[in-house]
Design a protein around this motif. Sequence first.
Motif, PDB file in Angstrom:
ATOM      1  N   ARG A 143       6.247  30.966  -4.620  1.00 38.82           N
ATOM      2  CA  ARG A 143       8.233  31.247  -5.053  1.00 38.82           C
ATOM      3  C   ARG A 143       7.970  32.064  -5.591  1.00 38.82           C
ATOM      4  O   ARG A 143       6.915  33.035  -6.609  1.00 38.82           O
ATOM      5  CB  ARG A 143       7.748  29.122  -6.688  1.00 38.82           C
TER       6      ARG A 143
ATOM      7  N   GLY B 194       9.131  35.757  -8.496  1.00 35.46           N
ATOM      8  CA  GLY B 194       9.083  35.329 -10.015  1.00 35.46           C
ATOM      9  C   GLY B 194       6.944  34.495 -10.688  1.00 35.46           C
ATOM     10  O   GLY B 194       7.199  34.878 -11.431  1.00 35.46           O
ATOM     11  N   THR B 195       7.099  34.514  -9.883  1.00 37.69           N
ATOM     12  CA  THR B 195       5.202  33.185 -10.403  1.00 37.69           C
ATOM     13  C   THR B 195       4.107  33.607  -8.769  1.00 37.69           C
ATOM     14  O   THR B 195       4.280  33.694  -8.131  1.00 37.69           O
ATOM     15  CB  THR B 195       5.760  31.366  -9.897  1.00 37.69           C
ATOM     16  N   ASP B 196       2.663  33.013  -9.336  1.00 39.65           N
ATOM     17  CA  ASP B 196       1.500  33.332  -8.233  1.00 39.65           C
ATOM     18  C   ASP B 196       1.287  31.815  -8.205  1.00 39.65           C
ATOM     19  O   ASP B 196       0.670  31.646  -7.763  1.00 39.65           O
ATOM     20  CB  ASP B 196       0.573  33.613  -9.400  1.00 39.65           C
ATOM     21  N   GLU B 197       2.850  30.762  -8.361  1.00 43.93           N
ATOM     22  CA  GLU B 197       1.786  29.518  -8.182  1.00 43.93           C
ATOM     23  C   GLU B 197       2.522  30.013  -6.092  1.00 43.93           C
ATOM     24  O   GLU B 197       3.580  29.654  -5.867  1.00 43.93           O
ATOM     25  CB  GLU B 197       3.405  28.442  -8.471  1.00 43.93           C
ATOM     26  N   ARG B 198       1.403  28.877  -5.443  1.00 46.49           N
ATOM     27  CA  ARG B 198       1.429  29.053  -4.433  1.00 46.49           C
ATOM     28  C   ARG B 198       1.478  27.126  -4.357  1.00 46.49           C
ATOM     29  O   ARG B 198       0.447  26.705  -4.180  1.00 46.49           O
ATOM     30  CB  ARG B 198       0.935  29.562  -3.594  1.00 46.49           C
TER      31      ARG B 198
END
Length: 209
Positions: free
Chosen positions: A145, A147-151
């Motif tokens: 996503r 602007g985030t480090d979320e996968r």
Amino acid sequence: MTADRSRPGSGDDGRPDRPIRRASRRGVLAVGAAGLLAGCLVTSEEEGSDARQTGDGANGSDADGDGDESGSGGDAGSDGDASEDASTPDEVGPDGSGLVVTDATVREVTEGGGWTRVRARLTVRNAGRFEYGTVEFRADAYAVRPGTDEREAVGFGYVTRRFSPDDRFGEGRSRSFDVTIRFESDETPVRPERDRYAVDAAVRRAEPL
């Protein structure tokens, strides 16, 4: 005329006495010693045979017989064990294969027909001790996503490659593998752009030559 029994060297029949008693004593001692030694050898051999049968099971006797016929004795068993240790397995587990994925790069992301396809290239180094004829990897695609480090895991795929004896995947060499991961586009709202996806990969199967 009565024989003089008190004179040394004469017997009841008038003939000189022979050193029968001393010779018999030596003979008895020699025979007794030989009997004791023979008994020790037999006992030792029987104990050794029992020990081999305990370690090798019912095949211990057969192994001893084969050794006697060939004249190699215990060395034959050692050679057999060495050859088994040096043999190449049919397949090696992922943890013991020595294959290391050093890089997984997303090269292209496309969308069409309701499917999103992530194409990636894996770089794999053989840090093990076997030369491989067949290897297989699983690759997992993740949507990142902005602007985030979320996968977010969106799909996975497999890549299998076979090598010939003339083109072996040997120790210390690196190889490249292309893999395509396909999933339904509505699985994620992330747009189909290369920098919005990431891929991880791991060894699934490794068969030495």
